[in-house]
Design a protein around this motif. Structure first.
Motif, PDB file in Angstrom:
ATOM      1  N   GLN A 275       3.294 -12.980 -26.477  1.00  0.00           N
ATOM      2  CA  GLN A 275       2.613 -14.128 -25.868  1.00  0.00           C
ATOM      3  C   GLN A 275       2.900 -15.417 -26.630  1.00  0.00           C
ATOM      4  O   GLN A 275       2.054 -16.310 -26.736  1.00  0.00           O
ATOM      5  N   ASP A 276       4.115 -15.507 -27.120  1.00  0.00           N
ATOM      6  CA  ASP A 276       4.616 -16.722 -27.759  1.00  0.00           C
ATOM      7  C   ASP A 276       5.262 -17.570 -26.663  1.00  0.00           C
ATOM      8  O   ASP A 276       6.484 -17.631 -26.525  1.00  0.00           O
ATOM      9  N   PHE A 277       4.423 -18.212 -25.865  1.00  0.00           N
ATOM     10  CA  PHE A 277       4.913 -18.844 -24.650  1.00  0.00           C
ATOM     11  C   PHE A 277       5.743 -20.096 -24.909  1.00  0.00           C
ATOM     12  O   PHE A 277       6.610 -20.446 -24.102  1.00  0.00           O
ATOM     13  N   ALA A 278       5.490 -20.775 -26.018  1.00  0.00           N
ATOM     14  CA  ALA A 278       6.325 -21.942 -26.351  1.00  0.00           C
ATOM     15  C   ALA A 278       7.765 -21.488 -26.570  1.00  0.00           C
ATOM     16  O   ALA A 278       8.715 -22.149 -26.112  1.00  0.00           O
ATOM     17  N   SER A 279       7.952 -20.353 -27.247  1.00  0.00           N
ATOM     18  CA  SER A 279       9.309 -19.828 -27.457  1.00  0.00           C
ATOM     19  C   SER A 279       9.920 -19.356 -26.146  1.00  0.00           C
ATOM     20  O   SER A 279      11.122 -19.523 -25.913  1.00  0.00           O
ATOM     21  N   VAL A 280       9.119 -18.753 -25.278  1.00  0.00           N
ATOM     22  CA  VAL A 280       9.631 -18.322 -23.976  1.00  0.00           C
ATOM     23  C   VAL A 280      10.229 -19.502 -23.231  1.00  0.00           C
ATOM     24  O   VAL A 280      11.343 -19.425 -22.696  1.00  0.00           O
ATOM     25  N   ARG A 281       9.497 -20.605 -23.210  1.00  0.00           N
ATOM     26  CA  ARG A 281       9.989 -21.790 -22.483  1.00  0.00           C
ATOM     27  C   ARG A 281      11.255 -22.348 -23.130  1.00  0.00           C
ATOM     28  O   ARG A 281      12.212 -22.733 -22.447  1.00  0.00           O
ATOM     29  N   ALA A 282      11.274 -22.388 -24.469  1.00  0.00           N
ATOM     30  CA  ALA A 282      12.437 -22.939 -25.165  1.00  0.00           C
ATOM     31  C   ALA A 282      13.674 -22.058 -24.973  1.00  0.00           C
ATOM     32  O   ALA A 282      14.778 -22.561 -24.745  1.00  0.00           O
ATOM     33  N   ILE A 283      13.505 -20.743 -25.057  1.00  0.00           N
ATOM     34  CA  ILE A 283      14.644 -19.836 -24.904  1.00  0.00           C
ATOM     35  C   ILE A 283      15.149 -19.848 -23.470  1.00  0.00           C
ATOM     36  O   ILE A 283      16.359 -19.819 -23.222  1.00  0.00           O
ATOM     37  N   TYR A 284      14.235 -19.888 -22.510  1.00  0.00           N
ATOM     38  CA  TYR A 284      14.625 -19.899 -21.099  1.00  0.00           C
ATOM     39  C   TYR A 284      15.558 -21.072 -20.803  1.00  0.00           C
ATOM     40  O   TYR A 284      16.521 -20.947 -20.034  1.00  0.00           O
ATOM     41  N   ALA A 285      15.299 -22.208 -21.425  1.00  0.00           N
ATOM     42  CA  ALA A 285      16.137 -23.395 -21.199  1.00  0.00           C
ATOM     43  C   ALA A 285      17.560 -23.187 -21.705  1.00  0.00           C
ATOM     44  O   ALA A 285      18.489 -23.861 -21.244  1.00  0.00           O
ATOM     45  N   LEU A 286      17.749 -22.253 -22.642  1.00  0.00           N
ATOM     46  CA  LEU A 286      19.081 -21.989 -23.203  1.00  0.00           C
ATOM     47  C   LEU A 286      19.858 -20.940 -22.418  1.00  0.00           C
ATOM     48  O   LEU A 286      21.069 -20.791 -22.618  1.00  0.00           O
ATOM     49  N   ARG A 297      12.377 -15.072 -14.738  1.00  0.00           N
ATOM     50  CA  ARG A 297      11.853 -16.262 -14.058  1.00  0.00           C
ATOM     51  C   ARG A 297      10.335 -16.169 -13.937  1.00  0.00           C
ATOM     52  O   ARG A 297       9.618 -17.168 -14.127  1.00  0.00           O
ATOM     53  N   VAL A 298       9.839 -14.971 -13.652  1.00  0.00           N
ATOM     54  CA  VAL A 298       8.397 -14.763 -13.578  1.00  0.00           C
ATOM     55  C   VAL A 298       7.758 -15.012 -14.942  1.00  0.00           C
ATOM     56  O   VAL A 298       6.719 -15.674 -15.054  1.00  0.00           O
ATOM     57  N   LYS A 299       8.384 -14.475 -15.989  1.00  0.00           N
ATOM     58  CA  LYS A 299       7.848 -14.669 -17.335  1.00  0.00           C
ATOM     59  C   LYS A 299       7.808 -16.146 -17.702  1.00  0.00           C
ATOM     60  O   LYS A 299       6.845 -16.620 -18.317  1.00  0.00           O
ATOM     61  N   HIS A 300       8.860 -16.861 -17.335  1.00  0.00           N
ATOM     62  CA  HIS A 300       8.877 -18.293 -17.616  1.00  0.00           C
ATOM     63  C   HIS A 300       7.767 -19.002 -16.843  1.00  0.00           C
ATOM     64  O   HIS A 300       7.099 -19.915 -17.377  1.00  0.00           O
ATOM     65  N   GLY A 301       7.552 -18.599 -15.600  1.00  0.00           N
ATOM     66  CA  GLY A 301       6.474 -19.203 -14.815  1.00  0.00           C
ATOM     67  C   GLY A 301       5.115 -18.951 -15.432  1.00  0.00           C
ATOM     68  O   GLY A 301       4.267 -19.855 -15.500  1.00  0.00           O
ATOM     69  N   VAL A 302       4.907 -17.716 -15.926  1.00  0.00           N
ATOM     70  CA  VAL A 302       3.647 -17.394 -16.588  1.00  0.00           C
ATOM     71  C   VAL A 302       3.487 -18.229 -17.857  1.00  0.00           C
ATOM     72  O   VAL A 302       2.404 -18.748 -18.157  1.00  0.00           O
ATOM     73  N   ALA A 303       4.581 -18.380 -18.605  1.00  0.00           N
ATOM     74  CA  ALA A 303       4.529 -19.145 -19.855  1.00  0.00           C
ATOM     75  C   ALA A 303       4.231 -20.615 -19.615  1.00  0.00           C
ATOM     76  O   ALA A 303       3.775 -21.314 -20.533  1.00  0.00           O
ATOM     77  N   ALA A 304       4.485 -21.098 -18.414  1.00  0.00           N
ATOM     78  CA  ALA A 304       4.239 -22.509 -18.090  1.00  0.00           C
ATOM     79  C   ALA A 304       2.827 -22.758 -17.581  1.00  0.00           C
ATOM     80  O   ALA A 304       2.422 -23.920 -17.410  1.00  0.00           O
ATOM     81  N   LEU A 305       2.051 -21.693 -17.351  1.00  0.00           N
ATOM     82  CA  LEU A 305       0.693 -21.853 -16.853  1.00  0.00           C
ATOM     83  C   LEU A 305      -0.219 -22.434 -17.933  1.00  0.00           C
ATOM     84  O   LEU A 305       0.003 -22.218 -19.125  1.00  0.00           O
ATOM     85  N   PRO A 306      -1.257 -23.152 -17.520  1.00  0.00           N
ATOM     86  CA  PRO A 306      -2.223 -23.628 -18.521  1.00  0.00           C
ATOM     87  C   PRO A 306      -2.961 -22.452 -19.148  1.00  0.00           C
ATOM     88  O   PRO A 306      -3.120 -21.393 -18.544  1.00  0.00           O
ATOM     89  N   GLN A 307      -3.416 -22.654 -20.384  1.00  0.00           N
ATOM     90  CA  GLN A 307      -4.153 -21.608 -21.084  1.00  0.00           C
ATOM     91  C   GLN A 307      -5.645 -21.757 -20.791  1.00  0.00           C
ATOM     92  O   GLN A 307      -6.125 -22.876 -20.561  1.00  0.00           O
ATOM     93  N   PRO A 308      -6.420 -20.653 -20.749  1.00  0.00           N
ATOM     94  CA  PRO A 308      -6.022 -19.276 -21.076  1.00  0.00           C
ATOM     95  C   PRO A 308      -5.441 -18.492 -19.897  1.00  0.00           C
ATOM     96  O   PRO A 308      -5.188 -17.292 -20.029  1.00  0.00           O
ATOM     97  N   LEU A 309      -5.239 -19.150 -18.743  1.00  0.00           N
ATOM     98  CA  LEU A 309      -4.732 -18.447 -17.576  1.00  0.00           C
ATOM     99  C   LEU A 309      -3.396 -17.770 -17.874  1.00  0.00           C
ATOM    100  O   LEU A 309      -3.144 -16.643 -17.449  1.00  0.00           O
ATOM    101  N   GLY A 310      -2.539 -18.464 -18.617  1.00  0.00           N
ATOM    102  CA  GLY A 310      -1.226 -17.903 -18.926  1.00  0.00           C
ATOM    103  C   GLY A 310      -1.333 -16.600 -19.714  1.00  0.00           C
ATOM    104  O   GLY A 310      -0.615 -15.641 -19.438  1.00  0.00           O
ATOM    105  N   ARG A 311      -2.236 -16.573 -20.685  1.00  0.00           N
ATOM    106  CA  ARG A 311      -2.369 -15.362 -21.505  1.00  0.00           C
ATOM    107  C   ARG A 311      -2.918 -14.204 -20.669  1.00  0.00           C
ATOM    108  O   ARG A 311      -2.493 -13.052 -20.830  1.00  0.00           O
ATOM    109  N   LEU A 312      -3.859 -14.499 -19.767  1.00  0.00           N
ATOM    110  CA  LEU A 312      -4.401 -13.451 -18.901  1.00  0.00           C
ATOM    111  C   LEU A 312      -3.318 -12.912 -17.975  1.00  0.00           C
ATOM    112  O   LEU A 312      -3.177 -11.695 -17.801  1.00  0.00           O
ATOM    113  N   ALA A 313      -2.532 -13.818 -17.380  1.00  0.00           N
ATOM    114  CA  ALA A 313      -1.457 -13.386 -16.489  1.00  0.00           C
ATOM    115  C   ALA A 313      -0.379 -12.634 -17.250  1.00  0.00           C
ATOM    116  O   ALA A 313       0.177 -11.644 -16.764  1.00  0.00           O
ATOM    117  N   GLY A 314      -0.071 -13.092 -18.465  1.00  0.00           N
ATOM    118  CA  GLY A 314       0.930 -12.419 -19.284  1.00  0.00           C
ATOM    119  C   GLY A 314       0.503 -11.015 -19.646  1.00  0.00           C
ATOM    120  O   GLY A 314       1.294 -10.061 -19.578  1.00  0.00           O
TER     121      GLY A 314
END
Length: 326
Positions: A275-286, A297-314
């Motif tokens: 649940q290191d979503f900042a890294s997910v977003r950064a790596i996805y861009a590469l 793509r789904v994981k990236h979408g979850v990582a872009a959600l506002p918290q705590p919704l993103g952690r629950l979805a993840g």
């Protein structure tokens, strides 16, 4: 018999260094010299080394990273062969004797590497590194006996996909290693920085292989090699660097590019599991477009959600994946 110099780079690992030195000094065929290079540390490393004087030589440099420390030791080494052992790893008593046997059988070797096992919390883990090689990786290996073998052709293309040659299990002809520039410090100081040098060594055959595990690679809280995410990102960074810097690797561009993408994709999956979503977003861009589809793509979408919704979805996505894997 060729003389062997042992170089041990270290940085603030006095508590681990003593056991490493004991293992190096307990070799059945002793080294001609043992050089500890203190990479600008601030702990009791000088005192630990002093307890082993005069069998161990202490050399201090300004902090420059493990590659710089290895090069400092290489510059001081007087042996025809130079062996490297990180200050948290342990050799079996036959490590140097086995390597010297390789050079007796094949005097033209440029370098050689041994198999190893992982040591975690004082326990050797099941299996060994060589057993993890993908199918075909060892094809063409010429056996000398049940334990020793030689690659007669360069192995750099193999190393792009799987890297079983770790610094603590490596011995090289000192003049050869100096001649190719030593440890490649141009990569900077990423995790896996030694990969750049291993790839360069892999371009020069013949290369010896000791099949028996002769080294224990210690995994602990103070080393980065236990972090798969950082290792994959470091490997990708190094591969990207050497592809840009070394014309000799141009024929392998497609394979190296694919390996870079695969390592970053694996790092993204690890980051998501943490649940290191900042890294997910950064790596996805590469990632290249081909690696951005489907579940990532789904994981990236979850990582872009506002918290705590993103952690629950993840967490829900990870549970679903776990159920499907059963």
């Amino acid at each position: 018999m060729r003389r062997v110099s042992v170089v041990i780079p270290t940085y603030n690992r006095a508590a681990l260094l003593a056991a490493t030195l004991q293992a190096v000094l307990a070799q059945s065929n002793p080294a001609a010299e043992v050089i500890v290079v203190d990479d600008g540390g601030s702990d009791e490393t000088p005192e630990v080394v002093a307890r082993h004087a005069p069998r161990v030589f202490y050399h201090r440099i300004a902090n420059g990273g493990d590659l710089a420390a290895r090069n400092a030791g290489l510059a001081l080494a007087r042996g025809e062969l130079v062996a490297f052992c990180d200050s948290d790893d342990l050799w079996q008593p036959e490590m140097l004797a086995t390597m010297q046997a390789l050079w007796r059988a094949e005097p033209g070797l440029r370098a050689a590497f041994a198999n190893f096992r992982i040591l975690r919390e004082g326990q050797l883990q099941p299996g060994d590194k060589f057993a993890d090689a993908p199918p075909g990786w060892w094809d063409g290996l010429r056996a000398l006996d049940a334990e020793l073998a030689v690659f007669d052709a360069p192995i750099v293309a193999r190393l792009v996909h799987f890297q079983p040659c770790f610094p603590s299990a490596l011995v090289a002809e000192a003049g050869f290693l100096r001649g190719i520039g030593g440890w490649d410090e141009s990569v900077g100081r990423p995790v896996s920085g030694d990969l750049a040098t291993i790839l360069r060594i892999g371009e020069h055959a013949p290369i010896g292989v000791a099949r028996r595990p002769l080294v224990a690679i210690r995994k602990h809280g103070a080393n980065f090699s236990g972090d798969v995410q950082k290792m994959n990102l470091g490997d990708a960074q190094v591969l990207e660097h050497v592809l840009a810097q070394r014309p000799s690797l141009a024929p392998l561009r497609a394979e190296i590019t694919a390996s870079i993408a695969a390592r970053r994709a694996a790092a993204l999956d690890t980051a998501f599991a943490r649940q290191d979503f900042a890294s997910v977003r950064a790596i996805y861009a590469l990632l290249p477009p081909a690696r951005r589809g489907g579940l990532r793509r789904v994981k990236h979408g979850v990582a872009a959600l506002p918290q705590p919704l993103g952690r629950l979805a993840g967490a829900a996505l990870l549970r679903l994946g776990s159920l499907r894997a059963r």
